[in-house]
Design an enzyme around this catalytic site. Structure first.
Site, mmCIF file in Angstrom:
data_model
loop_
_atom_site.group_PDB
_atom_site.id
_atom_site.type_symbol
_atom_site.label_atom_id
_atom_site.label_comp_id
_atom_site.label_asym_id
_atom_site.label_seq_id
_atom_site.Cartn_x
_atom_site.Cartn_y
_atom_site.Cartn_z
ATOM 1 N N ASP A 64 -27.796 -9.018 22.414
ATOM 2 C CA ASP A 64 -29.248 -9.108 22.585
ATOM 3 C C ASP A 64 -29.784 -10.450 22.073
ATOM 4 O O ASP A 64 -29.163 -11.096 21.228
ATOM 5 C CB ASP A 64 -29.942 -7.951 21.860
ATOM 6 N N GLU B 14 -29.073 -6.320 17.545
ATOM 7 C CA GLU B 14 -29.034 -7.023 16.264
ATOM 8 C C GLU B 14 -30.404 -7.587 15.890
ATOM 9 O O GLU B 14 -30.779 -7.608 14.732
ATOM 10 C CB GLU B 14 -28.009 -8.165 16.308
HETATM 11 ZN ZN LIG Z 1 -27.977 -13.450 15.833
#
Ligand SMILES: [Zn+2]
Length: 412
Positions: free
Chosen positions: A97, A162
């Protein structure tokens, strides 16, 4: 066991075209969390799955259900190349992501095209964490194409989520499969680093975000005796808390940059809409980054005690709310095998002396360290993550691939 390491390094040097092609194909496929206005990581994951399947022996996807995205889940790719000793794995853990591009007018290049300008590649996510993705995959490709069976397994995890809080990413993976990564494994998280690739991050501060709401009494600004100015009280209280925290938690640890715990008043919520009203409510936030030697509860206690003492002598009321809390975890030992392997590889590939460090930022290494898994957070980075014109140097990406290959194939 590898007869000619130079051969392997030369082969890695020749991966520049592959690296560019990979970037050009996945950077345009957005992978944004729903919190960031996106539909998750599946489109990018499907592309990467096809690539990973070519080079790894075993590939699976651990899906974390999430009804906010159209596919109903967030993908976490786990890929493995079997080693001679299959009881241990050298993991590279990267995240798929990204954050949004931000203000488009600040970009000199299209953020969703990987633009190559001599040795530099520009685009949103090329560094954070495209660099980790590309490195992790290309290491697998080099091993596979040269027919090298590594001394232990080589594993790659491409995780989701994340940039928000890893709930559907690495935290989900290690909860769901607690035996996938163990304390005997070696873990590199390529998600932070410095410009010459010498920094190995082995420790992170604890993070505490606190919201403080001070209640006074709203009144006409011309008649302050009828009110209780929450803004003035809140401002004084901000400085009072700030002083107390810095005074109490003043230990320095040279491993960390900066070496002390940090306490910063940051956000203030808007109060009244007009100039001639005394605000009856003042809301501010404090960002705390706390050295591992301290306990977050002790920090919270200082904030609460200072606030209630202040308010009991000034006639206000105060609420303290924890917005986010990541307790500090034990650092990875400087003597751990992954740190020794990586250090040696940095000397071999870069000819530079590695430096072990602690940072105030948080990566998902903390969740692994909390389970007793040693983790080295490392890559070569110009630190352009989340900025306009995010970029990487192709040479850095290639050097990182070589460094990980050397650290996997040679004894520390
Ligand atoms: Zn990162």
């Amino acid at each position: 066991m590898v007869n000619d390491l130079n051969e392997v390094l030369k082969y890695a040097d020749n991966q520049r075209e592959f690296v560019i092609t990979l970037y050009r194909e996945f950077i345009p496929i957005k992978a944004l969390a729903p919190e960031n206005g996106g539909d998750g990581e599946w489109d990018r994951a499907n592309y990467l799955l096809n690539v990973v399947r070519k080079y790894f022996d075993e590939v699976k996807v651990i899906e974390a259900s999430d009804n906010r995205v159209s596919r109903g889940s967030r993908p976490n790719i786990v890929a493995l190349i079997k080693g001679l000793d299959m009881s241990r794995t050298y993991w590279v853990i990267a995240h798929m992501d990204t954050v949004p591009e931000g203000d488009r007018s600040l970009w000199s290049y299209d953020p969703f095209k990987a633009t190559v300008v001599s040795d530099t590649i520009y685009g949103r996510g090329v560094e954070d964490d495209g660099q980790g993705i590309v490195m992790g995959i290309t290491v697998g490709k080099v091993l596979r194409e040269l027919g090298i069976k590594p001394p232990i397994n080589y594993g790659l995890i491409l995780a989701s989520d994340e940039e928000v809080n890893s709930k559907y990413g690495i935290r989900y993976v290690i909860d769901k499969e607690p035996n996938l990564i163990t304390g005997r494994d070696l873990v590199v998280v390529p998600d932070a680093g410095n410009a010459d690739g010498t920094m190995i991050e082995i420790a992170e501060k604890g993070i505490l975000w606190v919201k403080v709401t001070v209640y006074g009494k709203q009144a006409h600004a011309s008649l302050p005796e009828l009110g209780l100015n929450a803004y003035r009280l809140g401002s004084e209280l901000t400085l009072e808390i700030d002083r107390k925290l810095h005074e109490t938690f003043n230990h320095e640890d040279a491993l960390f940059i900066p070496p002390k715990s940090t306490f910063e008043p940051t956000k203030v919520e808007p109060n009244v809409g007009n100039v001639n009203t005394i605000p009856g409510r003042h809301v501010f936030y404090i960002d705390c980054r706390i050295l591992p030697k301290y306990n977050i509860d002790d920090v919270l206690k200082i904030i609460k005690d200072t606030a209630s003492n202040y308010c009991s002598s000034h006639g206000c009321r105060v609420d303290i709310e924890v917005i986010s809390r990541d307790d500090p975890v034990q650092p990875t030992s400087a003597d751990s095998e992954i740190v020794r392997r990586l250090s040696k590889a940095i000397r071999v590939v870069r000819g530079l002396e590695p430096r072990l460090m602690g940072i105030g930022g948080g990566t998902y290494a903390r969740y692994l360290r909390a389970r007793g898994i040693p983790v080295a957070v490392w890559m070569t980075s110009k630190e352009t993550a989340h900025a306009p014109d995010e970029h990487v140097l192709l040479t850095d990406v290639i050097n990182d691939i070589k460094t990980v290959v050397v650290s996997l194939l040679t004894e520390p």
